[in-house]
Design an enzyme around this catalytic site. Structure first.
Site, PDB file in Angstrom:
ATOM      1  N   VAL A  60       0.830  -1.210   0.000  1.00 49.38           N
ATOM      2  CA  VAL A  60       0.000   0.000   0.000  1.00 49.38           C
ATOM      3  C   VAL A  60       0.861   1.255   0.000  1.00 49.38           C
ATOM      4  CG1 VAL A  60      -1.823   1.267   1.193  1.00 49.38           C
ATOM      5  CG2 VAL A  60      -1.871  -1.238   1.138  1.00 49.38           C
ATOM      6  N   VAL A 102     -11.167  -0.076   5.709  1.00 46.72           N
ATOM      7  CA  VAL A 102     -12.338  -0.933   5.478  1.00 46.72           C
ATOM      8  C   VAL A 102     -12.620  -1.015   3.987  1.00 46.72           C
ATOM      9  CG1 VAL A 102     -14.789  -1.287   5.946  1.00 46.72           C
ATOM     10  CG2 VAL A 102     -13.320  -0.310   7.720  1.00 46.72           C
ATOM     11  N   GLY A 142      -1.401 -15.687  -4.551  1.00 51.46           N
ATOM     12  CA  GLY A 142      -1.122 -14.491  -3.762  1.00 51.46           C
ATOM     13  C   GLY A 142      -2.344 -13.879  -3.112  1.00 51.46           C
ATOM     14  N   LYS A 153     -13.265  -4.941  10.462  1.00 55.55           N
ATOM     15  CA  LYS A 153     -13.943  -4.020   9.545  1.00 55.55           C
ATOM     16  C   LYS A 153     -15.391  -3.779   9.947  1.00 55.55           C
ATOM     17  CE  LYS A 153     -10.922  -5.475   5.772  1.00 55.55           C
ATOM     18  NZ  LYS A 153     -10.808  -6.353   4.583  1.00 55.55           N
TER      19      LYS A 153
END
Length: 435
Positions: A14, A131, A186, A204
Site C-alpha cells: 500500500v 475498510v 497471492g 472491519k
C-alpha cells in the site's frame, strides 16, 4: 499555497501504491486540491526500496523521528499491526500531526484510545482505506448517509475468504485445496488465519458498526466464525436450494441492542450480495430514509487501497482549514453523543438456519427430528432428504423459519442426543437481507 507534506510509515504494497498514485496523478490531485501533496519523509526497513520509490524524500530508520519532524504535516501509517504502529500513531498525535491509516486492527482494537486523544489534540484521523480497500464506505457512513438512521450493514469484506468460497462453489473443490490455490495466486497469506477465521472481517464490521450507531469500538464483543470448517457439500446443497454461502459481516440495531457478528451465511442467490464473487468486496447498508444502498469494488490491492489513502490525505488538506467544530467527527457522531450500547450475545440474535443432519435411514427418524425442533418453537420451512450415504445413513437438510438462536442450539443439542443421529449437526445462519 504551500504543499501538504506527508511522512510515510511503511513502504510495502500500500505504501508503494500511495507513492505511485501521488506521482502518477499529481496534476489531477493539484487541480482538485489547489496545492501539491509532497512526500517529505519515509520510514521503512529497506532504505534501498525507499530511495527507489521517492528519491527526493528524506529516509529515516526510526519512526519516532519521522513523527517528530517539522516538515511532516500528515503521518501516513501503513506499518499494520498494533505494536510499533500504535505507539507511532499515538506519538504523532501528541506531536499534533494529522493521521491517515489503513490499519483496521489498530482502529478496531485501540480506536477508543486513539480518537479521544486526537480530539484533545485537535488532530484529524482518516481511515477510509481500513475498510474495504478502494470502496468509499467510510465516507458514505460518516457523510453521505448522515441524514439517516442506519438499520443494518451486511458486507462481504474479506477478499481471501470470498475467493475461496467462490472457487468451492464453481469447482466443487474442498476448502483445503482451494486455500492452496489462493496462496499460490497471492490471494492468501502463508498463515491465512487472520482472513479465513473472520478476524479481518471482524475488525472491519466493528469499525462500520461504530460509525453506523454512534458507539465506541466493540471488537472484543464481535462474534467471529470463519470458513475453515465449511464442507463443499453444504455449498452444493445451498446452491440447489437457491442460496449461496458467503462470509458475511453483519451489524444490526434491534430493540434489545446491537448485533455484531461475522460468520458463513446463506444468502438468497437473487440478492446482489450473493453474486459478489472472487476477491471483490461489497457492503449493503439499509437506512430509514434512503433505503437500501450497495457499495461494490476492490477490497484490497496496492492501487485501490492507495486510492483511498490519498483521498484521505486530500480530505485532511481541506478539513484542516476548518475550525474543529466544523470538521466531520471521527466516528460520524459528535464525541459527546458516542455512547456505549449493548452488544447482543449470539444466543439472543434472531435468524433463520440451515441444518445438515446425518442420521440412520429408518422409519421415524424425520418425525423425531421435527418433534424436537417443534419443542423449541422452531418452525421448519423445508426438510429435504438428500440421499443415502452408505446404505444405512441418510443426509437430511433442514431450513428453518426465523427463530432466536438459543432455541435452535437447544434443539440441535437434543437432536444430537438421539441414537439415530450419527454425526454432529452442521448449522449455518441465513440472511434474507429484506430488513
Amino acid at each position: 499555497m504551500k504543499p501538504v507534506n506527508i511522512g510515510l510509515l511503511g513502504l510495502g504494497t500500500v505504501g508503494g501504491g500511495a507513492a505511485a498514485v501521488l506521482r502518477d496523478n499529481a496534476e489531477e490531485i493539484s487541480r482538485r486540491l489547489g496545492r501539491e501533496i509532497r512526500i517529505s519523509a519515509m520510514c521503512d526497513l529497506s532504505e534501498e526500496k525507499a530511495r527507489q520509490i521517492c528519491p527526493s524524500a528524506a529516509f529515516v530508520k526510526d519512526p519516532f523521528e519521522l513523527v517528530a519532524r517539522k516538515d511532516v504535516d500528515v503521518v501516513v501509517e501503513l506499518f499494520g499491526g498494533t505494536g510499533i504502529a500504535k505507539e507511532a500513531v499515538l506519538k504523532a498525535i501528541e506531536n499534533g500531526k494529522h493521521i491517515v491509516t489503513a490499519n483496521k486492527k489498530l482502529l478496531a482494537e485501540y480506536g477508543n484510545e486513539i480518537f479521544p486523544l486526537a480530539e484533545k489534540q485537535n488532530v484529524i484521523v482518516q481511515f477510509e482505506a481500513a475498510v474495504a480497500g478502494g470502496i468509499p464506505i467510510i465516507k458514505a457512513l460518516r457523510e453521505g448517509l448522515a441524514a439517516n438512521r442506519i438499520k443494518s450493514i451486511a458486507g462481504i469484506i474479506n477478499g481471501t475468504s470470498n475467493f475461496i468460497l467462490s472457487e468451492m462453489r464453481e469447482k466443487g473443490s474442498a476448502f483445503a485445496d482451494v486455500l492452496k490455490e489462493a496462496q499460490a495466486l497471492g490471494y492468501a497469506e502463508a498463515d491465512p488465519t487472520f482472513d479465513i477465521e473472520g478476524n479481518d472481517a471482524g475488525h472491519k464490521i466493528t469499525i462500520m458498526s461504530a460509525l453506523a450507531f454512534g458507539t465506541p469500538m466493540n471488537f472484543s464483543a464481535c462474534y467471529l466464525e470463519g470458513i475453515s470448517k465449511l464442507d463443499s457439500r453444504d455449498i452444493k446443497y445451498a446452491e440447489e436450494l437457491g442460496y449461496r454461502i458467503k462470509l458475511l459481516g453483519v451489524t444490526r440495531k434491534t430493540g434489545k441492542g446491537i448485533e455484531l457478528r461475522v460468520h458463513p451465511t446463506l444468502i438468497p442467490e437473487s440478492r446482489l450480495l450473493a453474486n459478489v464473487d472472487g476477491v471483490m468486496n461489497a457492503v449493503r447498508v439499509n437506512a430509514d430514509m434512503v433505503g437500501e444502498t450497495l457499495y461494490y469494488g476492490a477490497g484490497a490491492g496496492a492501487l485501490p487501497t492507495a486510492s483511498a489513502v490519498v483521498a484521505d490525505i486530500i480530505d485532511i488538506a481541506r478539513l484542516v482549514e476548518a475550525d474543529t467544530a466544523h470538521r466531520v467527527p471521527h466516528l460520524a457522531f459528535q464525541p459527546a453523543q458516542v455512547q456505549a450500547q449493548t452488544i447482543l450475545p449470539m444466543d439472543e440474535i434472531t435468524s433463520s438456519y440451515y441444518l445438515r443432519v446425518q442420521a440412520k435411514d429408518e422409519p421415524g427418524t424425520l418425525g423425531q427430528i421435527a418433534a424436537l425442533l417443534a419443542q423449541e418453537n422452531v418452525s421448519i420451512e423445508a426438510l429435504i432428504q438428500k440421499g443415502v450415504i452408505d446404505q444405512t445413513t441418510a443426509e437430511i437438510v433442514i431450513l428453518t423459519h426465523s427463530t432466536v438462536e438459543k432455541h435452535i442450539k437447544s434443539a440441535i443439542a437434543a437432536i444430537e442426543a438421539l441414537d439415530c443421529v450419527e454425526k454432529p449437526i452442521t448449522m449455518i445462519r441465513m440472511e434474507s437481507l429484506h430488513d
